[in-house]
Design an enzyme around this catalytic site. Structure first.
Site, PDB file in Angstrom:
ATOM      1  N   LYS A 189       0.873  -1.194   0.300  1.00  0.00           N
ATOM      2  CA  LYS A 189      -0.295   0.111  -0.003  1.00  0.00           C
ATOM      3  C   LYS A 189       0.987   1.358  -0.448  1.00  0.00           C
ATOM      4  O   LYS A 189       0.886   2.196  -0.420  1.00  0.00           O
ATOM      5  CB  LYS A 189      -1.310   0.372   1.233  1.00  0.00           C
ATOM      6  CG  LYS A 189      -1.755  -1.157   1.528  1.00  0.00           C
ATOM      7  CD  LYS A 189      -3.484  -1.362   0.413  1.00  0.00           C
ATOM      8  CE  LYS A 189      -3.593  -2.909   0.979  1.00  0.00           C
ATOM      9  NZ  LYS A 189      -4.118  -3.251   0.125  1.00  0.00           N
TER      10      LYS A 189
HETATM   11  C1  LIG Z   1      -0.783  -7.711   2.255  1.00  0.00           C
HETATM   12  C2  LIG Z   1      -2.441  -7.791   1.608  1.00  0.00           C
HETATM   13  N1  LIG Z   1      -1.864  -8.496   0.285  1.00  0.00           N
HETATM   14  C3  LIG Z   1      -3.132  -8.810  -0.485  1.00  0.00           C
HETATM   15  C4  LIG Z   1      -3.903  -7.277  -0.165  1.00  0.00           C
HETATM   16  C5  LIG Z   1      -5.346  -7.610  -1.714  1.00  0.00           C
HETATM   17  O1  LIG Z   1      -4.990  -7.165  -2.098  1.00  0.00           O
HETATM   18  P1  LIG Z   1      -6.599  -5.823  -3.000  1.00  0.00           P
HETATM   19  O2  LIG Z   1      -7.265  -5.521  -2.223  1.00  0.00           O
HETATM   20  O3  LIG Z   1      -5.473  -5.047  -3.772  1.00  0.00           O
HETATM   21  O4  LIG Z   1      -6.445  -7.378  -4.101  1.00  0.00           O
HETATM   22  C6  LIG Z   1      -4.004  -6.537   0.365  1.00  0.00           C
HETATM   23  C7  LIG Z   1      -5.398  -5.635   1.186  1.00  0.00           C
HETATM   24  O5  LIG Z   1      -5.956  -4.786   0.050  1.00  0.00           O
HETATM   25  C8  LIG Z   1      -3.179  -6.636   2.058  1.00  0.00           C
HETATM   26  O6  LIG Z   1      -2.865  -5.999   2.631  1.00  0.00           O
HETATM   27  N1  LIG Z   2      -6.451  -5.341   2.408  1.00  0.00           N
HETATM   28  C1  LIG Z   2      -6.810  -3.593   2.396  1.00  0.00           C
HETATM   29  C2  LIG Z   2      -7.827  -3.578   2.837  1.00  0.00           C
HETATM   30  C3  LIG Z   2      -8.816  -2.290   2.574  1.00  0.00           C
HETATM   31  O1  LIG Z   2      -8.141  -2.704   0.521  1.00  0.00           O
HETATM   32  P1  LIG Z   2      -7.564  -1.174  -0.758  1.00  0.00           P
HETATM   33  O2  LIG Z   2      -6.516  -1.813  -0.914  1.00  0.00           O
HETATM   34  O3  LIG Z   2      -9.096  -0.770  -1.489  1.00  0.00           O
HETATM   35  O4  LIG Z   2      -7.455  -0.207   0.511  1.00  0.00           O
HETATM   36  C4  LIG Z   2      -6.382  -3.415   3.555  1.00  0.00           C
HETATM   37  O5  LIG Z   2      -5.195  -3.727   4.108  1.00  0.00           O
HETATM   38  O6  LIG Z   2      -7.086  -2.756   4.733  1.00  0.00           O
END
Ligand SMILES: Cc1ncc(COP(=O)(O)O)c(C=O)c1O
Ligand SMILES: N[C@@H](CCOP(=O)(O)O)C(=O)O
Length: 467
Positions: free
Chosen positions: A112
């Protein structure tokens, strides 16, 4: 660059307006009206660029007209020089032609940071210019929250409210949010799950009257296009490192809200030769059930050892459906109404499903398989995967179509964040990095609230206008 809503009934926006928006007025998500594309020659010419310079090439078309080229360069330099590895997104080889792309070298140890560090700077840039203050409201299953707080804590013109499911994120994840000090930072532990939090965020974007017209609400979740955009870059970076565009590559992506894998799909549309994209889910497997059986059915959320992927409704799937529906906004609005009703099993026309299956493979990985994969990779290489990445590696190994093509699993988080899974797999939890060494001793600040929209909105209004 103009942006349009997936539901076809909201005004076209500029990048700046999209950055300052969450959902479109018609409830849809914003996507670029035209996707920028690059030729193989152009992509090849970027092979030796450092991460920040490549990021500028990939991102500038999305922000052109709103963000000055030199300003973007400065922001990118600032953001990625703060990462813990010179390569920013290093590749770790775990087998013949098989890699993990380490996306956890940023300040909060998850992918993120790539987008949220940039988003904070972009917000500062446009809010200073507009002389505006905004309220950020975000939902997190553990990682978005801390990255959003870290990315925006120095922004002069924001108050930030992050909702996380009470008791359902790891201790490290919670502390990374609740120990950051600042009058403008508010952590709300919701007595509910991630989907309750996400629903409240979306409802608040739909009706912002609780902010009395004095402030706009801004999203830090991947419903905000700026999140997806920044995540496209590391697909280009890793593919170039492994011989693209002359050589094709494949990715397995641990998936929850479908944002990270949608960024990979975008990279493919922009010209990157991506041969295979694998949707890897945990047992919250709505996407895998849809892909394998053509049945979209939201089931109650399960709490797993991969808490960040404990998501029942994948927001960004709508962006893919928009393409599958050939940008027919009204038809998509009708489909989304049925999908969001969460009562029926929704099926797609066979031709649309076939298109989705051409673009993606999918796999659901349960907890035992996740633990076994962490153990297997450690035994073979001495490399400890975080459990979310292990979900991706397992799916990569099961779904791989062509052994000659490099398979890259996105390493979405550092294992130190997930003590429960690491211990269950039989390993010692690694030490926290230097900048977080005293995390477990820091004082926490959070408010526990029921999962009631009016209560949460009342809390946000009170803190925004009276503190
Ligand atoms: C460690 C981790 N892996 C995978 C994901 C999944 O990613 P996305 O929500 O973009 O599919 C998340 C949260 O979004 C995450 O925090
Ligand atoms: N896995 C995310 C959940 C939110 O997903 P986002 O990518 O739309 O912000 C988290 O860890 O908070």
């Amino acid at each position: 660059m103009k942006y349009i809503s997936t539901r076809g009934n909201a005004p076209e926006l500029t990048f700046e307006e999209v950055l300052l928006t969450g959902l479109a007025a018609d409830g849809g998500l914003y996507v670029p009206k035209e996707v920028p594309t690059f030729s193989a020659e152009e992509i090849a010419s970027w092979r030796d660029l450092p991460y920040t310079e490549l990021a500028h090439k990939v991102l500038y078309p999305f922000v052109e007209g709103c963000v000055d080229s030199a300003a973007l360069k400065t922001m990118l330099d600032e953001v990625y020089s703060g990462f813990g590895h010179k390569a920013v997104a290093p590749l770790q080889q775990i087998d013949h032609n098989e890699y993990v792309l380490e996306l956890f070298q940023g300040p909060t140890l998850a992918f993120k940071d790539f987008a949220l560090q940039l988003l904070g700077r972009l917000l500062d840039y446009v809010l200073e210019r507009r002389h505006e203050k905004v309220v950020i409201m975000g939902a997190t299953s553990g990682d978005t929250g801390s990255a959003a707080i870290e990315g925006t804590k120095a922004c002069r013109n924001v108050d930030i409210f992050i909702l996380h499911p009470h008791g359902k994120v790891s201790d490290v994840q919670r502390r990374q949010m609740t120990t950051v000090v600042g009058d403008n930072i508010h952590n709300i532990a919701i007595e509910g799950n991630f989907d309750d939090a996400q629903d409240m965020v979306k409802a608040s974007f739909g009706d912002q009257s609780f902010l009395r017209g004095e402030r706009k609400l801004v999203a830090v979740n991947s419903i905000n296009w700026a999140r997806i955009m920044a995540q496209i870059v590391y697909y280009f970076y890793s593919a170039l490192n492994l011989g693209a565009p002359e050589r094709a590559v494949a990715y397995s992506v641990p998936t929850g809200n479908f944002g990270d894998i949608f960024a990979g799909y975008m990279a493919k549309k922009m010209g990157l030769p991506i041969e295979q994209l694998i949707i890897a889910t945990n047992s919250n497997d709505v996407l895998h059930r849809f892909m394998s059986k053509n049945q979209y059915e939201v089931r109650p959320l399960k709490h797993t050892i991969t808490p960040s992927m404990d998501i029942a409704v994948s927001s960004n799937f709508e962006r893919l459906l928009f393409d599958l529906y050939d940008h027919d906004g009204p038809a998509l609005a009708e489909l989304m109404a049925r999908m969001n009703a969460k009562q029926d099993i929704v099926t797609l026309d066979e031709d649309k499903l076939a298109k989705a299956r051409e673009l993606f493979d999918s796999q659901a990985v349960d907890e035992n398989e996740t633990i076994a994969t962490m153990q297997q990779v450690y035994d073979e290489t001495g490399y400890l995967l975080d459990p979310h990445t292990a979900v991706g590696v397992k799916a990569a190994r099961d779904c791989r179509r062509n052994q000659q093509i490099p398979m890259i699993t996105l390493g979405t988080a550092h294992p130190v964040k997930f003590e429960e899974a690491v211990k269950r797999a039989g390993f010692d939890v690694p030490a926290l990095p230097h900048h977080l060494a005293d995390l477990m001793e820091r004082e926490e600040k959070l408010d526990v609230l029921p999962a009631e929209l009016a209560t949460v909105q009342g809390f946000i209004a009170e803190k925004t206008f009276h503190d």
